[in-house]
Scaffold this motif. Sequence first.
Motif, PDB file in Angstrom:
ATOM      1  N   PRO A  58       3.995   5.311   7.881  1.00 60.56           N
ATOM      2  CA  PRO A  58       3.409   5.685   6.595  1.00 60.56           C
ATOM      3  C   PRO A  58       4.399   6.500   5.769  1.00 60.56           C
ATOM      4  CG  PRO A  58       1.908   6.195   8.420  1.00 60.56           C
ATOM      5  CD  PRO A  58       3.232   5.829   9.033  1.00 60.56           C
ATOM      6  N   GLN A  76       2.054  13.128   4.980  1.00 62.71           N
ATOM      7  CA  GLN A  76       2.030  11.666   4.987  1.00 62.71           C
ATOM      8  C   GLN A  76       0.935  11.163   4.058  1.00 62.71           C
ATOM      9  OE1 GLN A  76       1.434  10.611   9.147  1.00 62.71           O
ATOM     10  NE2 GLN A  76       3.611  10.101   9.376  1.00 62.71           N
ATOM     11  N   GLU A  77       1.131   9.919   3.611  1.00 64.36           N
ATOM     12  CA  GLU A  77       0.072   9.278   2.845  1.00 64.36           C
ATOM     13  C   GLU A  77      -1.174   9.127   3.715  1.00 64.36           C
ATOM     14  OE1 GLU A  77       0.344   5.002   2.119  1.00 64.36           O
ATOM     15  OE2 GLU A  77       2.117   4.955   3.427  1.00 64.36           O
ATOM     16  N   HIS A  78      -2.323   9.151   3.079  1.00 65.68           N
ATOM     17  CA  HIS A  78      -3.584   8.975   3.781  1.00 65.68           C
ATOM     18  C   HIS A  78      -3.939   7.497   3.776  1.00 65.68           C
ATOM     19  CE1 HIS A  78      -8.192   9.441   3.945  1.00 65.68           C
ATOM     20  NE2 HIS A  78      -7.714   9.623   5.155  1.00 65.68           N
ATOM     21  N   LEU A  79      -3.870   6.878   4.936  1.00 67.10           N
ATOM     22  CA  LEU A  79      -4.145   5.451   5.028  1.00 67.10           C
ATOM     23  C   LEU A  79      -5.646   5.190   4.948  1.00 67.10           C
ATOM     24  CD1 LEU A  79      -1.694   4.402   7.902  1.00 67.10           C
ATOM     25  CD2 LEU A  79      -1.325   4.285   5.431  1.00 67.10           C
ATOM     26  N   ILE A 129      -8.297   4.052   6.516  1.00 64.31           N
ATOM     27  CA  ILE A 129      -8.779   3.625   7.834  1.00 64.31           C
ATOM     28  C   ILE A 129      -9.949   4.497   8.266  1.00 64.31           C
ATOM     29  CG2 ILE A 129      -6.521   2.756   8.582  1.00 64.31           C
ATOM     30  CD1 ILE A 129      -6.192   5.384  10.158  1.00 64.31           C
ATOM     31  N   ASP A 160      -8.313   4.245  14.592  1.00 65.70           N
ATOM     32  CA  ASP A 160      -6.943   3.873  14.921  1.00 65.70           C
ATOM     33  C   ASP A 160      -6.893   3.453  16.381  1.00 65.70           C
ATOM     34  OD1 ASP A 160      -6.891   6.221  16.436  1.00 65.70           O
ATOM     35  OD2 ASP A 160      -5.656   7.329  15.018  1.00 65.70           O
ATOM     36  N   ALA A 214      -2.215   2.716  13.545  1.00 69.35           N
ATOM     37  CA  ALA A 214      -3.281   2.304  12.626  1.00 69.35           C
ATOM     38  C   ALA A 214      -2.993   0.896  12.132  1.00 69.35           C
ATOM     39  CB  ALA A 214      -3.360   3.271  11.444  1.00 69.35           C
ATOM     40  N   VAL A 245      -3.617  -1.618   8.895  1.00 69.18           N
ATOM     41  CA  VAL A 245      -4.006  -1.729   7.490  1.00 69.18           C
ATOM     42  C   VAL A 245      -3.689  -3.147   7.035  1.00 69.18           C
ATOM     43  CG1 VAL A 245      -3.668  -0.880   5.140  1.00 69.18           C
ATOM     44  CG2 VAL A 245      -3.540   0.715   7.066  1.00 69.18           C
ATOM     45  N   TYR A 304       0.868   0.550  11.620  1.00 64.14           N
ATOM     46  CA  TYR A 304       1.616   1.765  11.267  1.00 64.14           C
ATOM     47  C   TYR A 304       1.528   2.736  12.437  1.00 64.14           C
ATOM     48  CZ  TYR A 304       1.655   0.325   6.346  1.00 64.14           C
ATOM     49  OH  TYR A 304       1.850  -0.343   5.170  1.00 64.14           O
TER      50      TYR A 304
END
Length: 273
Positions: free
Chosen positions: A86, A144-147, A149, A152, A215, A217, A222
């Motif tokens: 990510p 980090q970016e928030h995925l 989801i 996981d 995770a 996506v 990721y």
Amino acid sequence: MRLVTFDAFRTLRLPDARYVKPEHFLRERETVEAADWLLFPEYWQLGTLVFGLRKRIFPSLASYLLGHDKIEMTRAFLGVAPQHVPDTRIAANTREEAECLWEALPRPFVAKIPRSSMGQGVFLVSTRQDWEDYLDLTPTLYVQEHLPIDRDLRVVVVAGQVVTAFWRLQSPDGFHNNLACGGSVGSAPVPEAALALALNLSHTLGIDHAGFDIAMVGGHPYVFEFNRLFGHRGLAGQHERLAGIMLDYLLAQSDNHEPHDPIRPTPVWPIAV
């Protein structure tokens, strides 16, 4: 094969592994030096065991060094599989850097304390107060970016084999998936892409004992991190198999007639799911 273990719990099913308390390892130096393998030493023992006594350790030195700090781990992931990490920013915790990150990242985003585990030290930052609270807790900024989801995967890889893999469903707090934070084990099939990523990372980086957190996506995996000392709650009766895999691996490495260098080990495991 002479085995010395510093963690009786994790080697309970290995035959004839002699337990030595980590704090007594120099008192029992003869036993330690006579061993073919030293199993699960504490991090603080590595300098003496690997660089001083030049002993074989399990898990590997790479598993320890990369697994000790999320920053080092993430940089290694970025070096070998950047498309599977990510968007991550790492900076010194200064007011200037904090302001730059706050302005640059879409919210919410994830902020982490570099040396933490079991979901502790991982925060969802939505407001300015969330950000200020995080800044008070860490010397280094790791965000980090928030995925998008709600679950996981934990993929346990030992000696190049997937021991188990399972979904971790989101906890009631709506953010953490860790079992230690209230997450639960799901029963849906695990995507092959996640298994392949964990195996590739373990092989490329020389990580021989880890639980990878991955995770999915849109079908793309990721990796967040790996835990060298992963929890056993999700092993679902795989303890005997895990012990067998470990023992076979140690025997295979011991039978390798190449000169041994504990600092730059040569993996011998096959890459297969």
